[in-house]
Design a protein around this motif. Structure first.
Motif, PDB file in Angstrom:
ATOM      1  N   UNK A  16      13.850  71.593  39.448  1.00  0.00           N
ATOM      2  CA  UNK A  16      12.953  72.584  39.281  1.00  0.00           C
ATOM      3  C   UNK A  16      13.105  73.798  40.297  1.00  0.00           C
ATOM      4  N   UNK A  17      13.914  73.642  41.332  1.00  0.00           N
ATOM      5  CA  UNK A  17      13.920  74.497  42.642  1.00  0.00           C
ATOM      6  C   UNK A  17      12.595  74.866  43.067  1.00  0.00           C
ATOM      7  N   UNK A  18      12.367  76.011  43.838  1.00  0.00           N
ATOM      8  CA  UNK A  18      10.792  76.141  44.258  1.00  0.00           C
ATOM      9  C   UNK A  18      10.090  76.641  42.994  1.00  0.00           C
ATOM     10  N   UNK A  19       8.845  75.986  42.922  1.00  0.00           N
ATOM     11  CA  UNK A  19       7.956  76.375  42.044  1.00  0.00           C
ATOM     12  C   UNK A  19       6.572  76.664  42.724  1.00  0.00           C
ATOM     13  N   UNK A  20       6.151  78.107  42.424  1.00  0.00           N
ATOM     14  CA  UNK A  20       4.984  78.656  43.218  1.00  0.00           C
ATOM     15  C   UNK A  20       3.732  78.215  42.484  1.00  0.00           C
ATOM     16  N   UNK A  21       2.929  77.370  42.913  1.00  0.00           N
ATOM     17  CA  UNK A  21       1.800  76.449  42.231  1.00  0.00           C
ATOM     18  C   UNK A  21       0.421  77.649  42.254  1.00  0.00           C
ATOM     19  N   UNK A  22       0.658  78.744  43.087  1.00  0.00           N
ATOM     20  CA  UNK A  22      -0.356  79.907  43.164  1.00  0.00           C
ATOM     21  C   UNK A  22      -0.440  80.247  41.960  1.00  0.00           C
ATOM     22  N   UNK A  23       0.731  80.439  41.164  1.00  0.00           N
ATOM     23  CA  UNK A  23       0.776  81.110  39.804  1.00  0.00           C
ATOM     24  C   UNK A  23      -0.325  80.424  38.865  1.00  0.00           C
ATOM     25  N   UNK A  24      -0.971  81.283  37.792  1.00  0.00           N
ATOM     26  CA  UNK A  24      -1.488  80.406  37.008  1.00  0.00           C
ATOM     27  C   UNK A  24      -0.562  80.273  35.549  1.00  0.00           C
ATOM     28  N   UNK A  25      -0.393  78.924  35.319  1.00  0.00           N
ATOM     29  CA  UNK A  25       0.585  78.733  34.291  1.00  0.00           C
ATOM     30  C   UNK A  25      -0.301  78.656  32.781  1.00  0.00           C
ATOM     31  N   UNK A  26       0.450  78.784  31.875  1.00  0.00           N
ATOM     32  CA  UNK A  26      -0.206  79.069  30.421  1.00  0.00           C
ATOM     33  C   UNK A  26      -0.817  77.998  29.912  1.00  0.00           C
ATOM     34  N   UNK A  27      -0.324  76.675  30.142  1.00  0.00           N
ATOM     35  CA  UNK A  27      -0.788  75.548  29.565  1.00  0.00           C
ATOM     36  C   UNK A  27      -1.642  74.643  30.705  1.00  0.00           C
ATOM     37  N   UNK A  28      -2.110  75.319  31.676  1.00  0.00           N
ATOM     38  CA  UNK A  28      -2.613  74.718  32.778  1.00  0.00           C
ATOM     39  C   UNK A  28      -4.181  74.136  32.340  1.00  0.00           C
ATOM     40  N   UNK A  29      -4.594  73.029  33.152  1.00  0.00           N
ATOM     41  CA  UNK A  29      -5.926  72.165  32.646  1.00  0.00           C
ATOM     42  C   UNK A  29      -6.201  71.973  34.078  1.00  0.00           C
TER      43      UNK A  29
END
Length: 137
Positions: free
Chosen positions: A119-132
């Protein structure tokens, strides 16, 4: 006679080996510019009746993780990588849950996957479309 029993055992074990499937995911989680250590990560196989947990772990202090999942599923696997975290979440109760699909070409009919989905580096501060949100993980 012993012969039918031996044939049965051979067919049973060879069919189990044929059904064996594996998948591996690795990467790094970030929270903006910071490493996201201590985040829970899980690999799930999405099924019609009930999803199967294939593997779970926690990111290290540098945000790195690696998961290897195996199953003897009869049907095609739909693998999801899920992250449970509190990055950029303030004091909101429970955790943010992000679900990302693992491409089918990273699921192998073998004990060990031929390649790892990175996945390489994923920034979790981003709001993802399918987030719950998840309180129980």
């Amino acid at each position: 006679e012993m012969r039918p029993f031996i044939v049965f055992l051979f067919l049973f074990f060879s069919s189990h080996a044929f059904r064996q499937k594996s998948v591996a995911v690795k990467g790094k989680l970030m929270c903006g510019e910071q490493n996201l250590g201590g985040a829970k990560v899980k690999l799930w196989d999405k099924n019609i009746l009930e999803d199967d947990l294939l593997a779970e772990g926690v990111t290290d202090a540098n945000g790195n993780f690696e998961l290897l999942g195996r199953t003897s599923a009869l049907f095609k696997m739909k693998v999801y990588f899920k992250v449970y975290h509190d990055c950029a979440d303030g004091v909101v109760p429970c955790q943010r849950k992000v679900s990302l699909r693992v491409p089918d070409d990273f699921v192998f009919r073998a004990e060990t996957p031929e390649k790892i989905f990175n996945t390489t580096a994923l920034d979790m501060s981003t709001r993802y479309q399918n987030e719950k949100r998840s309180c129980m993980n």
